[in-house]
Design an enzyme around this catalytic site. Structure first.
Site, PDB file in Angstrom:
ATOM      1  N   GLY A 155       0.833  -1.195   0.000  1.00 56.71           N
ATOM      2  CA  GLY A 155       0.000   0.000   0.000  1.00 56.71           C
ATOM      3  C   GLY A 155       0.871   1.250   0.000  1.00 56.71           C
ATOM      4  O   GLY A 155       0.721   2.117  -0.831  1.00 56.71           O
ATOM      5  N   ALA A 210       1.530  -2.554  14.339  1.00 61.68           N
ATOM      6  CA  ALA A 210       2.225  -3.517  15.202  1.00 61.68           C
ATOM      7  C   ALA A 210       2.046  -3.165  16.678  1.00 61.68           C
ATOM      8  O   ALA A 210       1.645  -4.009  17.488  1.00 61.68           O
ATOM      9  CB  ALA A 210       3.698  -3.582  14.834  1.00 61.68           C
ATOM     10  N   ILE A 218      11.845  -5.194  18.662  1.00 58.98           N
ATOM     11  CA  ILE A 218      11.480  -5.602  17.300  1.00 58.98           C
ATOM     12  C   ILE A 218      10.679  -6.898  17.415  1.00 58.98           C
ATOM     13  O   ILE A 218      11.148  -7.882  17.966  1.00 58.98           O
ATOM     14  CB  ILE A 218      12.753  -5.808  16.440  1.00 58.98           C
ATOM     15  CG1 ILE A 218      13.579  -4.507  16.386  1.00 58.98           C
ATOM     16  CG2 ILE A 218      12.381  -6.288  15.038  1.00 58.98           C
ATOM     17  CD1 ILE A 218      12.893  -3.323  15.729  1.00 58.98           C
ATOM     18  N   GLY A 246       6.199   0.292  15.289  1.00 65.76           N
ATOM     19  CA  GLY A 246       6.178  -0.235  13.928  1.00 65.76           C
ATOM     20  C   GLY A 246       7.376   0.310  13.168  1.00 65.76           C
ATOM     21  O   GLY A 246       7.900   1.373  13.501  1.00 65.76           O
ATOM     22  N   GLU A 293       7.945   2.721   8.201  1.00 60.23           N
ATOM     23  CA  GLU A 293       8.265   4.019   7.602  1.00 60.23           C
ATOM     24  C   GLU A 293       9.649   4.543   7.977  1.00 60.23           C
ATOM     25  O   GLU A 293      10.271   5.285   7.220  1.00 60.23           O
ATOM     26  CB  GLU A 293       7.163   5.027   7.964  1.00 60.23           C
ATOM     27  CG  GLU A 293       5.834   4.389   7.573  1.00 60.23           C
ATOM     28  CD  GLU A 293       4.619   5.261   7.665  1.00 60.23           C
ATOM     29  OE1 GLU A 293       4.498   6.165   6.847  1.00 60.23           O
ATOM     30  OE2 GLU A 293       3.774   5.024   8.534  1.00 60.23           O
TER      31      GLU A 293
HETATM   32 MO1  MOS Z   1       1.694   5.039   5.552  1.00 59.27          MO
HETATM   33  S1  MOS Z   1       2.154   6.434   4.149  1.00 59.27           S
HETATM   34  O1  MOS Z   1       1.256   5.985   6.862  1.00 59.27           O
HETATM   35  O2  MOS Z   1       0.412   4.158   4.848  1.00 59.27           O
END
Ligand code: MOS
Length: 741
Positions: free
Chosen positions: A241, A512, A631, A704, A707
């Site tokens: 996504g 997560a 993790i 998580g 990003e």
């Molecule tokens: Mo991410 S860009 O927060 O799906």
């Protein structure tokens, strides 16, 4: 159950539980749900970027065998404009004849086969009254820019001020000002957008390729003006996504609308080409950064003024100035965000929105400051290390960035860096080293989960979350297995259905930690019930023991008072004549998030080689060290690091969704012309996690990591290119022509 019980399964590098289903084709994606009698839909998209539809000639298209319906603004039903989605013009599709952007979804053909639908759509003739569109953005402040209202989200305001930037910058011995441009990018996940919709009376079942089933449910409920409970959204698998499936886009509404109008289930799968416009992209932006420092490199003043393109009908802000607010210690900081409405589709979140772009400017500016002050770039970052969040005026819950720099520098061999550009060479190749900091907020979102422990010793845990391909199924089963004291084989975790307890959309790297917390709470509550049964049972060896002295492990409750007493789950439940125990778990942001500033951090070390005569750029080595607390699965987390850094290399060197300025139409709307890094573009990566659990973040101790790894990655490449060549390119992607000056 104590929260720092030693993790047994959590953290292990287990392979994805859904892996076999995916590689054997059993994993069903949204476009693969084909209910009996399903019809296929093909979108009709505008071929101009601005104007009005004056007429639609669909006489020939209607004659194509198998065509069931052609829906455009002329015959589409009116949608509810007053619901919760009313601020999103995006979803109020086919309600009038206006064209706002290239590839706007202006109609749909429904037919028995996808071929018939596609062919018929291709011969629908649309007559436009075209106007001259504007898709041009410049880095100059202009009256056409507008300041978006504050988002209302914690920590995100349009502008920020700390101290007196203007005075401090004016007085600073070293001043640096640069404008950085980042091209428009697009997500291109492996699975393009797709939706299947089926109505039964006024209830709707929808299979959607989405990052948020709950959002699909609520938005569609709003535009169709029906209760949310009438809509069931299912998404068992999402083929990536990166943010583009984090919103509900018009094709989802169109599919539901087409199914309603035709009285048949409808499946709509978007072609890759059709996705360059109506399902979001990372907006083109300019960031003007000013750094004022003393001669040692200590920051005295910082600013980031971000100018971002936007569409004309909705609002998305790329908050690229956010990292400047807190990443370094500095008494005088000013940041602003301004939007320029243009004749383009609606931009959206793309992997680490604001933070990937915001570090791509700031971390290059810091490199420029290192050269301006003759300081090692790593040393410069240590000189300006932020011990607390000076923007929020809060302590960090946990920050191990210093360790990331140290470990990374050592593994990379940063001490061999030559500050002077063009001093390291291998034949025709100039070699450069680049460093940049990574950071992403520790967001949290509300989530619920349900745990059911059965008398056969297995458990079923569910949450209305989703797995984008990141490993949610696996990590959540690991959380549940530890909390329940069961082996992985005995735990079944399911997600992707709005009939399950509600969870938020999967964005902002929240899943997560947030869903994991709900899963743990639900499982803990089930164990509490089991403990109550055992301790009240005269036949249990644990009878009379207090709850604090009992733990769950190996499918048993075990006394922790040294007595070695145990009682099997199956036996406790059988004696109590219980076929199952059920409990819910709910997590929300909690109070800790107001007492601490929460971020994950990291350091990228990149080596590039630039061909001296041809300007060809190769990324040849990478070390990334990351601090994201605990993790949860070191294998799937590693995949995120590889993927995020790869996307960062894409930002630095390749990705550019280009519009023809005369027509505001995308010129490279396919994967042949929109370039993403392929294996040959990506070096082996040495990744290290500084694993220090942060129980202030949540009960599981971690963030998580989807990003974090893209942040700073593009800057590390850019800085390495400068170190190799002595040419500072202040726009991304950096292509070879920009180096041959
Ligand atoms: Mo991410 S860009 O927060 O799906």
């Amino acid at each position: 159950m104590t929260e720092n019980k030693t993790d047994v399964i959590l953290g292990k590098p287990l392979t994805r539980l859904d892996g076999p289903k995916k590689v054997t084709g059993q994993a069903k994606y949204a476009a693969e749900w084909l209910p009996p009698g399903v019809k296929h839909a093909w979108l009709i998209q505008s071929t101009i970027a601005k104007g009005t539809i004056e007429g639609i000639d669909d006489a020939d298209a209607k004659k194509v065998p198998g065509v069931v319906a052609i829906i455009t603004h002329k015959n589409a039903p009116q949608l509810n404009q007053k619901g919760s989605a009313h601020l999103e013009h995006e979803l109020l599709i086919m309600q009038d004849n206006k064209i706002y952007h290239d590839r706007q979804n202006i109609g749909v053909v429904v037919a028995d086969t996808i071929e018939a639908a596609r062919y018929a759509a291709s011969i629908v003739r649309v007559h436009y009254k075209a106007e001259t569109p504007d898709s041009k953005l410049s880095g100059k402040t202009a009256s056409t820019l507008f300041a978006p209202p504050d988002s209302g989200m914690r920590n995100i305001s349009t502008d920020s001020h700390r101290g007196d930037f203007d005075a401090a910058y004016a007085a600073a011995p070293i001043k640096l000002e640069a404008t950085y441009r980042i091209a428009r990018e697009i997500h291109v996940p492996m699975e393009p957008h797709a939706t299947t919709a089926e109505w039964s009376g006024d209830t709707l079942t929808i299979h959607d390729a989405t990052q948020g089933i709950s959002g699909v449910q609520s938005r569609l409920a709003s535009i169709f003006d029906i209760p949310a409970k009438n809509i069931r959204c299912i998404c068992k698998f999402t083929g990536g996504g990166f943010g583009c499936k984090g919103s509900v886009w018009s094709h989802v509404a169109i599919t539901a609308l087409a199914a309603k109008m035709t009285g048949s289930p409808v499946c709509l799968a978007m072609e890759r080409r059709q996705s360059f416009g109506p399902v979001g992209f990372r907006p083109h932006n300019f960031q003007t950064v000013k750094l004022g420092a003393d001669k040692s490199g200590k920051l005295l003043a910082m600013s980031n003024d971000t100018i971002v393109e936007n569409c004309r009908y909705d609002q998305y802000v790329e908050y690229a100035a956010l990292p400047t607010r807190f990443l370094y210690s500095c008494p005088n900081v000013r940041t602003t965000h301004r939007l320029k409405p243009l004749d383009i589709g609606k931009p959206t979140f793309q992997r680490a929105p604001g933070f990937s772009t915001g570090t791509a400017s700031l971390e290059v500016a810091m490199d420029e400051l290192a050269y301006a002050t003759n300081t090692d770039p790593l040393q410069l970052r240590l000189i300006n290390y932020a011990e607390r969040d000076e923007h929020e005026d809060l302590p960090f819950s946990n920050k191990n960035l210093r360790k990331c720099y140290e470990i990374g520098a050592q593994r990379f061999g940063w001490d061999k860096r030559q500050a002077q550009p063009r001093s390291l060479k291998d034949g025709p190749w100039l070699i450069g080293y680049g460093l940049a900091t990574a950071t992403y907020p520790g967001h949290f979102s509300p989530a619920q989960a349900k745990a059911v422990l059965k008398s056969d010793g297995t458990a079923q845990v569910t949450s209305g979350s989703q797995d984008l391909g990141t490993g949610t199924y696996t990590a959540m089963a690991q959380v549940a297995a530890d909390a329940l004291g069961l082996p992985m084989e005995s735990v079944h975790f399911d997600l992707g259905d709005t009939d399950f307890p509600a969870a938020s959309g999967s964005g902002g790297s929240t899943t997560a930690g947030s869903v994991g917390t709900a899963v743990k709470y639900a499982c803990d509550a089930v164990i509490d019930q089991l403990v109550a049964l055992a301790t009240a049972d005269q036949k249990s060896p644990l009878q009379g023991l207090s709850k604090e002295n009992i733990t769950a492990a190996n499918s048993c409750l075990i006394a922790t008072d040294g007595s070695q007493k145990t009682d099997r789950f199956t036996e406790i439940m059988q004696r109590a004549d219980r076929s199952q125990l059920t409990a819910m778990g709910t997590s929300d942001a909690g109070k800790l998030h107001r007492k601490y500033s929460m971020y994950s951090f990291g350091a990228h070390f990149a080596e590039v080689r630039v061909h001296e005569e041809l300007g060809q750029i190769r990324v040849t080595r990478w070390v990334g060290v990351f601090d994201a607390g605990k993790i949860y699965n070191t294998r799937t987390a590693l995949s995120q690091m590889y993927g995020g850094i790869t996307m960062g290399i894409g930002m630095a060197l390749l990705e550019n969704m280009i519009m023809d300025p005369r027509y505001a139409r995308t010129m490279n709307a396919d994967l042949a012309e929109y370039h993403v890094p392929v294996n040959a573009d990506v070096p082996p990566m040495d990744i290290v996690f500084v694993e220090e659990p942060d129980y202030k973040a949540n009960v599981l101790g971690g963030y998580g990591v989807g990003e974090l790894p893209i942040t700073g990655a593009a800057a590390a490449v850019s800085n390495a290119i400068y170190n190799a060549t002595g040419v500072r390119v202040r726009e991304m992607p950096i292509t070879l022509d920009t180096l041959l000056t």
